[in-house]
Design a protein around this motif. Structure first.
Motif, short mmCIF file in Angstrom:
data_model
loop_
_atom_site.label_atom_id
_atom_site.label_comp_id
_atom_site.label_asym_id
_atom_site.label_seq_id
_atom_site.Cartn_x
_atom_site.Cartn_y
_atom_site.Cartn_z
N ARG A 75 0.85 -1.19 0.00
CA ARG A 75 0.00 0.00 0.00
C ARG A 75 0.89 1.24 0.00
NH1 ARG A 75 -2.91 -3.48 -1.07
NH2 ARG A 75 -5.05 -3.88 -0.41
N PRO A 76 0.61 2.25 -0.85
CA PRO A 76 -0.41 2.18 -1.90
C PRO A 76 0.04 1.28 -3.05
CG PRO A 76 0.82 4.22 -2.10
CD PRO A 76 1.32 3.55 -0.84
N LEU A 77 -0.92 0.74 -3.79
CA LEU A 77 -0.59 -0.11 -4.93
C LEU A 77 -0.09 0.76 -6.08
CD1 LEU A 77 -3.63 -2.52 -4.73
CD2 LEU A 77 -1.23 -3.20 -4.56
N PRO A 78 1.03 0.39 -6.71
CA PRO A 78 1.57 1.20 -7.82
C PRO A 78 0.60 1.22 -9.01
CG PRO A 78 3.21 -0.35 -6.98
CD PRO A 78 1.90 -0.73 -6.36
N GLU A 79 0.64 2.30 -9.74
CA GLU A 79 -0.27 2.46 -10.87
C GLU A 79 -0.14 1.34 -11.91
OE1 GLU A 79 -0.43 5.57 -14.44
OE2 GLU A 79 -1.10 6.45 -12.54
N PRO A 80 1.08 0.88 -12.25
CA PRO A 80 1.16 -0.21 -13.23
C PRO A 80 0.45 -1.48 -12.76
CG PRO A 80 3.29 0.87 -13.00
CD PRO A 80 2.42 1.41 -11.91
N TRP A 81 0.48 -1.73 -11.46
CA TRP A 81 -0.21 -2.91 -10.94
C TRP A 81 -1.72 -2.72 -11.07
CZ3 TRP A 81 2.40 -4.52 -5.66
CH2 TRP A 81 3.79 -4.62 -5.85
N LEU A 82 -2.20 -1.52 -10.78
CA LEU A 82 -3.64 -1.26 -10.88
C LEU A 82 -4.11 -1.37 -12.33
CD1 LEU A 82 -3.91 1.76 -8.42
CD2 LEU A 82 -4.55 -0.62 -7.98
N LEU A 114 -7.17 -4.45 -16.29
CA LEU A 114 -7.21 -5.13 -17.58
C LEU A 114 -7.60 -6.59 -17.45
CD1 LEU A 114 -4.06 -3.58 -19.31
CD2 LEU A 114 -6.46 -3.16 -19.88
N ASP A 115 -7.38 -7.18 -16.29
CA ASP A 115 -7.74 -8.58 -16.08
C ASP A 115 -9.25 -8.82 -16.21
OD1 ASP A 115 -5.36 -9.87 -15.88
OD2 ASP A 115 -5.49 -10.32 -13.74
N VAL A 116 -10.07 -7.80 -15.92
CA VAL A 116 -11.52 -7.97 -16.06
C VAL A 116 -12.07 -7.23 -17.28
CG1 VAL A 116 -11.96 -8.43 -13.62
CG2 VAL A 116 -11.91 -6.06 -14.42
N GLU A 117 -11.20 -6.53 -18.00
CA GLU A 117 -11.64 -5.71 -19.13
C GLU A 117 -12.38 -6.52 -20.18
OE1 GLU A 117 -11.66 -1.94 -21.29
OE2 GLU A 117 -11.25 -2.48 -19.21
N LEU A 118 -11.86 -7.69 -20.51
CA LEU A 118 -12.43 -8.48 -21.61
C LEU A 118 -13.00 -9.81 -21.14
CD1 LEU A 118 -9.67 -7.89 -24.34
CD2 LEU A 118 -11.90 -6.78 -24.16
N LEU A 119 -13.17 -9.97 -19.84
CA LEU A 119 -13.60 -11.26 -19.32
C LEU A 119 -15.01 -11.63 -19.80
CD1 LEU A 119 -12.14 -13.34 -17.68
CD2 LEU A 119 -13.06 -12.31 -15.59
N VAL A 120 -15.92 -10.67 -19.85
CA VAL A 120 -17.27 -10.97 -20.32
C VAL A 120 -17.27 -11.25 -21.83
CG1 VAL A 120 -19.61 -10.06 -20.63
CG2 VAL A 120 -18.42 -9.72 -18.46
N ASP A 121 -16.42 -10.51 -22.57
CA ASP A 121 -16.29 -10.79 -24.00
C ASP A 121 -15.77 -12.21 -24.23
OD1 ASP A 121 -16.21 -7.76 -25.46
OD2 ASP A 121 -15.66 -7.83 -23.36
N LEU A 122 -14.81 -12.62 -23.40
CA LEU A 122 -14.27 -13.98 -23.50
C LEU A 122 -15.35 -14.99 -23.17
CD1 LEU A 122 -11.82 -15.85 -23.86
CD2 LEU A 122 -11.29 -15.48 -21.43
N ARG A 123 -16.12 -14.71 -22.14
CA ARG A 123 -17.23 -15.60 -21.78
C ARG A 123 -18.19 -15.79 -22.93
NH1 ARG A 123 -22.15 -15.95 -22.10
NH2 ARG A 123 -23.57 -16.52 -20.43
N ASP A 124 -18.56 -14.69 -23.59
CA ASP A 124 -19.53 -14.78 -24.69
C ASP A 124 -18.99 -15.62 -25.85
OD1 ASP A 124 -21.18 -13.18 -23.19
OD2 ASP A 124 -20.75 -11.34 -24.29
N ALA A 125 -17.72 -15.42 -26.18
CA ALA A 125 -17.12 -16.19 -27.27
C ALA A 125 -17.03 -17.67 -26.92
CB ALA A 125 -15.74 -15.62 -27.61
N LEU A 126 -16.67 -17.97 -25.67
CA LEU A 126 -16.54 -19.36 -25.27
C LEU A 126 -17.90 -20.04 -25.19
CD1 LEU A 126 -13.76 -19.06 -22.55
CD2 LEU A 126 -13.57 -20.17 -24.78
#
Length: 429
Positions: A180-187, A192-204
């Motif tokens: 703490r605090p978490l560095p900006e690159p980590w954030l 980005l880890d959840v950015e495309l997760l629903v898109d991936l779900r739909d394709a799968l």
């Protein structure tokens, strides 16, 4: 033959940079695109109740599935608690929540009750999410979906790249998320880890449907979402790395005493047990049974950087184990529920060993036909149990009942029963 069996043989596995196949089973190659920034930028970290209330309202008002991820500090902190929770939902955008500052997220969990949660490798994150009051009633696991669909690589980065054609940033998955605090690159990485997760779900989902496996996946997801919390592991000290070298009961007692001492210290200091004392050092001390602090200090893992006071506490643990009466020493083996290790079958029961060999070959062939890992078709432990103690009368009804009794899902029972009946009947004839 099921629809999946008919289509599995010609299922086109995507390679890096390819898009999901169209209805005709073709795929269009394209260069992968680096995904460098979340589309709305890096969201602020939610670290107070007022901001959390706003997030809860926004996500409750959103639509469609919600992408969920959690970051832990494995290897740095004691236990597997969450140190960051990431979410994304249509109409709400993305959110990063600090569960240290906001340790009770049950109101968020309740607001998302009934909503499908999309996670990657859900069984890894669900225990730490449960601790902070978040548990899905419905879920879609993109890693498990990838396995069932026959993808050769099912890590999130590999799946996003091969299915959606985007390259996720790498390099921050194993950092100390308790910082703490978490560095900006980590954030940025976390968002980005959840950015495309629903898109991936739909394709799968489309790909699973195309292969005739969507209902199978739904049964698997339901089993994960409805599973109770795991029981505490019995005698966790027995999982010390290198235990195979420890043979004598007195040595086992040293391992147990050092492990439990280390665990208490690690819990008190909130650090990973491996940072307090390595498994290799525990095993080394157990094998040597040192008589003095000086002898202990000469062993690998107890070198010059270990202070006198620390050495004394470890030697005290060794001495406690050495002073135990015979009746207090642990047994060399753990009581095993179920069949013995397969390597012992040939000596203990050659007929059962032959059954297992035939069953494994049959299940392996079916998994290859269906283009999925064998362990996802049916748990290897289930096959072992059925082969060790098969029904007295081997037929479709009795084998199906045995599989269901060991927790196999209906789709697994339907597919595996015929091949197991054949394998068991052939070896019992």
């Amino acid at each position: 033959m099921t629809d999946a069996q008919e289509t599995a043989a010609d299922t086109p596995l995507r390679t890096t940079g390819e898009t999901p196949p169209d209805d005709g089973g073709t795929s269009v190659a394209q260069a992968p695109t680096p995904l460098l920034e979340p589309r709305e930028g890096i969201p602020p970290v939610i670290a107070d109740e007022a901001a959390l209330a706003d997030v809860i309202a926004a996500f409750a008002a959103g639509s469609g599935p919600v992408a969920v991820d959690a970051e832990r500090a494995s290897g740095y902190r004691y236990g597997q608690r969450a140190y960051l929770v990431q979410l994304r939902r249509e109409g709400a955008g993305s959110a990063l929540i600090d569960p240290v500052a906001c340790p009770d997220l049950s109101a968020l969990g309740e607001a998302l009750s009934g909503v499908e949660w999309v996670l990657h490798a859900a069984t890894q994150d669900l225990p730490c999410l449960r601790e902070i009051g978040m548990l899905p009633t419905r879920l879609f696991d993109t890693e498990l979906a990838g396995r069932l669909a026959g993808f050769p690589r099912v890590g999130l980065g590999a799946m996003v790249e091969s299915v959606l054609g985007f390259v996720l940033e790498k390099g921050h998955s194993a950092v100390d998320w308790s910082t703490r605090p978490l560095p900006e690159p980590w954030l940025r990485y976390a968002a980005l880890d959840v950015e495309l997760l629903v898109d991936l779900r739909d394709a799968l989902e489309k790909e699973l449907d195309r292969q005739g496996k969507l209902e199978w996946a739904r049964q698997e997801f339901h089993a994960i979402a409805s599973a109770p919390p795991a029981e505490p592991r019995k005698d966790p000290w027995r999982r010390t790395s290198g235990m195979h070298k420890v043979r004598r009961r007195r040595q086992l007692a040293v391992v147990r005493e050092l492990w439990e001492t280390r665990d208490r210290i690690a819990q008190r200091r909130d650090v990973s047990p491996g940072k307090v004392l390595s498994d290799a050092a525990i095993v080394e001390a157990a094998l040597a049974l040192p008589a003095t602090v000086h002898a202990l200090a000469a062993l690998n893992g107890f070198g010059h950087r270990t202070g006198r006071r620390q050495l004394e506490q470890w030697q005290a643990a060794v001495d406690r184990a050495k002073a135990l009466p015979e009746v207090g020493l642990p047994q060399p083996g753990q009581p095993v529920a179920g069949p013995p290790p397969p390597r012992a079958w040939a000596d203990k029961d050659p007929v059962a060993a032959a059954r297992l060999s035939a069953a494994r070959s049959a299940v392996s062939a079916l998994a290859e036909e269906l283009n999925m890992p064998q362990e996802n078709l049916i748990a290897p432990d289930t096959v072992r149990r059925v082969c060790w103690e098969p029904p007295k009368v081997v037929d479709a009804e009795t084998v199906a009942a045995a599989l269901a009794g060991y927790g196999a899902r209906p789709w697994q029972v339907e597919l595996v029963t015929p091949v197991l009946v054949e394998a068991l009947s052939a070896k019992d004839a």
